[in-house]
Enzyme design. Structure first.
Site, PDB file in Angstrom:
ATOM      1  N   ARG A 184       0.991  -1.837  -0.129  1.00 30.65           N
ATOM      2  CA  ARG A 184       0.068  -0.245  -0.016  1.00 30.65           C
ATOM      3  C   ARG A 184       0.912   1.065  -0.071  1.00 30.65           C
ATOM      4  O   ARG A 184       2.318   1.388   0.361  1.00 30.65           O
ATOM      5  CB  ARG A 184      -0.824   0.524   0.965  1.00 30.65           C
ATOM      6  CG  ARG A 184      -1.635  -1.425   1.429  1.00 30.65           C
ATOM      7  CD  ARG A 184      -2.686  -1.169   2.358  1.00 30.65           C
ATOM      8  NE  ARG A 184      -3.906  -1.994   2.466  1.00 30.65           N
ATOM      9  CZ  ARG A 184      -3.996  -2.905   3.028  1.00 30.65           C
ATOM     10  NH1 ARG A 184      -2.609  -3.792   3.517  1.00 30.65           N
ATOM     11  NH2 ARG A 184      -4.717  -4.616   2.892  1.00 30.65           N
ATOM     12  N   ARG A 305      -0.615  -1.732  -7.091  1.00 31.38           N
ATOM     13  CA  ARG A 305      -0.546  -2.566  -5.749  1.00 31.38           C
ATOM     14  C   ARG A 305      -1.656  -3.413  -7.204  1.00 31.38           C
ATOM     15  O   ARG A 305      -1.511  -4.887  -7.197  1.00 31.38           O
ATOM     16  CB  ARG A 305      -1.343  -1.983  -4.793  1.00 31.38           C
ATOM     17  CG  ARG A 305      -1.763  -3.197  -3.982  1.00 31.38           C
ATOM     18  CD  ARG A 305      -2.541  -1.939  -2.006  1.00 31.38           C
ATOM     19  NE  ARG A 305      -2.660  -3.263  -1.805  1.00 31.38           N
ATOM     20  CZ  ARG A 305      -2.673  -4.116  -0.948  1.00 31.38           C
ATOM     21  NH1 ARG A 305      -1.267  -4.545  -0.950  1.00 31.38           N
ATOM     22  NH2 ARG A 305      -3.720  -5.024   0.088  1.00 31.38           N
TER      23      ARG A 305
END
Length: 355
Positions: A184, A305
Site C-alpha cells: 500500500r 498494487r
C-alpha cells in the site's frame, strides 16, 4: 409516562394521522416494548451514540466519523427523529448525497455505518425496522471506476520510460518497488532503513505513514493482517539498495518515534500518496505525448498494487500465500482477482485441460 402524555408528545408531529391512529401506534409501541422516548432521538444523536460505544479507534476512522457527522448535520435527515425515518427517506438521502458530489463508494460506506446504527437502535427497542437495509445499487448507479491492472507489457513500457526520462527517473525505484511488492502506498511511505531485511530477503510491514490537517503521523496497518513480511526478489533488493544510497536531506528528525525514512520528497518532507499521484499523472501524460499509438491509461499508486496482485493471481499463485503478501483481511478480497482471469489465460488453461 402514561398514554395521555405520549399522545400529547406525538400530537402536532404527525399531522397526517388522526388522534385515534396516533393512540393506536402508541399502544402498539407499548405492547411491543418500544422505548418511545428514545425513539425520538435524531439520526445525528443515534450515530453519536453508536460511535460512543467504540471510542478507541484509529485516527483515520475518527476522521471518517467526523465527515459523516458533518454530512448528516448538513442534510435534513440528520435532524429527523429515528422512529419517523422510512426506507424511502433513506433512499432519498442517498440520491441527495449523489447530487451533492459524493462518490458511490463513500455513500455506500456511510450507508453501512447508519445501517449498523439502526441495528443498535433495534436491539435497544427504539425502533422496529432498519430503513437503511436496502441495496444502494438499486437506488443510485454504481459509477465507480473499475480498478486498472497493467499488463506485463505495459509495466515494462512504464518502467523503461521512467528509467530513461530525466524528469522522472528519480522515482523509478519507488515505482518498481511498488510493482514488485504490492505494498500500500502508505506502507511504502512509512518504510525506514530498519524495515529492510536483506538477510531474509523481506520487507517488514508493521506501520504506515499518514497525514491529516495536523501533519504526518504513524498508524498501525489497515488490519492485523497488514502486519507481515513481504518477500523481495533480486530486482527489488537492488532497487532498495539504490534508494539507501540516495543523498537526502530530511527537514525532520522523527515522526512518532520513527526515523530514517527511505522516501523523502525534494522539499525534505516524507513522500505521501498525493506526491506519487502527481508523479504518476505526469509520467503518463509525458509518455502518452510521445507514444500516441500505445498510450497508457491513468495510473495511481493503488493501480501498481492491483497490478502486482492481479499478475500473481493470473499465474495461479496459492491464494492463501497471496492473501498474506497483500495483507488482505479476507480471502474473499484476494479470490475476487482470480475471478477476473485474462482471455488468454482462460484459453490456455482450457486447451490444456481438454487436450
Amino acid at each position: 409516562m402514561n398514554n395521555k402524555d405520549f399522545i400529547q408528545e406525538v400530537k402536532g408531529k404527525r399531522e397526517d394521522l388522526s388522534l385515534k391512529e396516533k393512540k393506536r401506534i402508541i399502544q402498539r409501541d407499548l405492547f411491543d416494548g418500544i422505548d418511545t422516548k428514545e425513539s425520538k432521538m435524531t439520526l445525528c444523536q443515534l450515530y453519536a451514540r453508536k460511535n460512543a460505544q467504540r471510542p478507541d479507534v484509529k485516527k483515520s476512522t475518527q476522521q471518517g466519523r467526523k465527515y459523516l457527522m458533518e454530512a448528516l448535520k448538513q442534510d435534513k435527515l440528520g435532524a429527523k427523529e429515528i422512529d419517523s425515518i422510512k426506507p424511502s427517506d433513506a433512499k432519498e438521502w442517498a440520491v441527495r448525497m449523489k447530487e451533492n458530489g459524493f462518490s458511490y463508494k463513500t455513500i455506500n460506506n456511510y450507508k453501512r455505518s447508519l445501517k449498523a446504527s439502526f441495528y443498535m437502535a433495534i436491539e435497544d427497542n427504539c425502533v422496529r425496522k432498519n430503513p437503511f437495509d436496502f441495496q444502494l445499487s438499486e437506488v443510485i448507479e454504481d459509477d465507480s471506476k473499475p480498478k486498472v491492472a497493467l499488463s506485463e507489457e505495459q509495466e515494462a513500457r512504464l518502467l523503461g520510460f521512467m528509467e530513461q526520462d530525466r524528469t522522472y527517473q528519480k522515482y523509478y525505484d519507488d515505482v518498481l518497488i511498488l510493482l514488485k511488492t504490492g505494498l500500500r502506498i502508505s506502507e511504502l511511505c512509512g518504510l525506514t532503513k530498519s524495515d529492510i531485511d536483506f538477510k531474509n530477503h523481506t520487507v517488514r510491514i508493521n506501520h504506515q505513514l499518514l497525514k491529516d490537517k495536523d501533519g504526518f503521523y504513524i498508524a498501525e496497518p489497515k488490519t492485523k493482517s497488514g502486519i507481515r513480511n513481504v518477500p523481495m526478489n533480486e530486482e527489488t533488493e537492488k532497487a532498495f539498495k539504490r534508494v539507501l544510497k540516495r543523498k537526502q536531506k530530511p527537514k525532520f528528525k522523527e515522526i512518532d518515534g520513527y526515523h530514517n525514512f527511505l522516501f523523502i520528497s525534494p522539499n525534505g518532507h516524507p513522500m505521501q500518496e498525493s506526491s506519487y499521484k502527481t508523479v504518476l499523472n505526469g509520467v503518463v501524460k509525458k509518455y502518452n505525448k510521445n507514444h500516441e499509438k500505445t498510450p497508457l491509461l491513468r495510473i495511481t499508486p493503488h493501480s501498481l498494487r492491483h497490478t502486482f496482485c492481479t499478475q500473481l493471481a493470473q499465474k495461479n499463485m496459492n491464494p492463501k500465500n497471496l492473501q498474506y503478501i497483500m495483507g488482505h483481511a479476507s480471502i474473499t478480497i484476494t479470490l475476487d482477482l482470480y475471478a477476473h482471469a485474462s482471455e488468454a489465460g482462460a484459453n490456455r488453461e482450457m486447451r490444456s485441460l481438454i487436450a
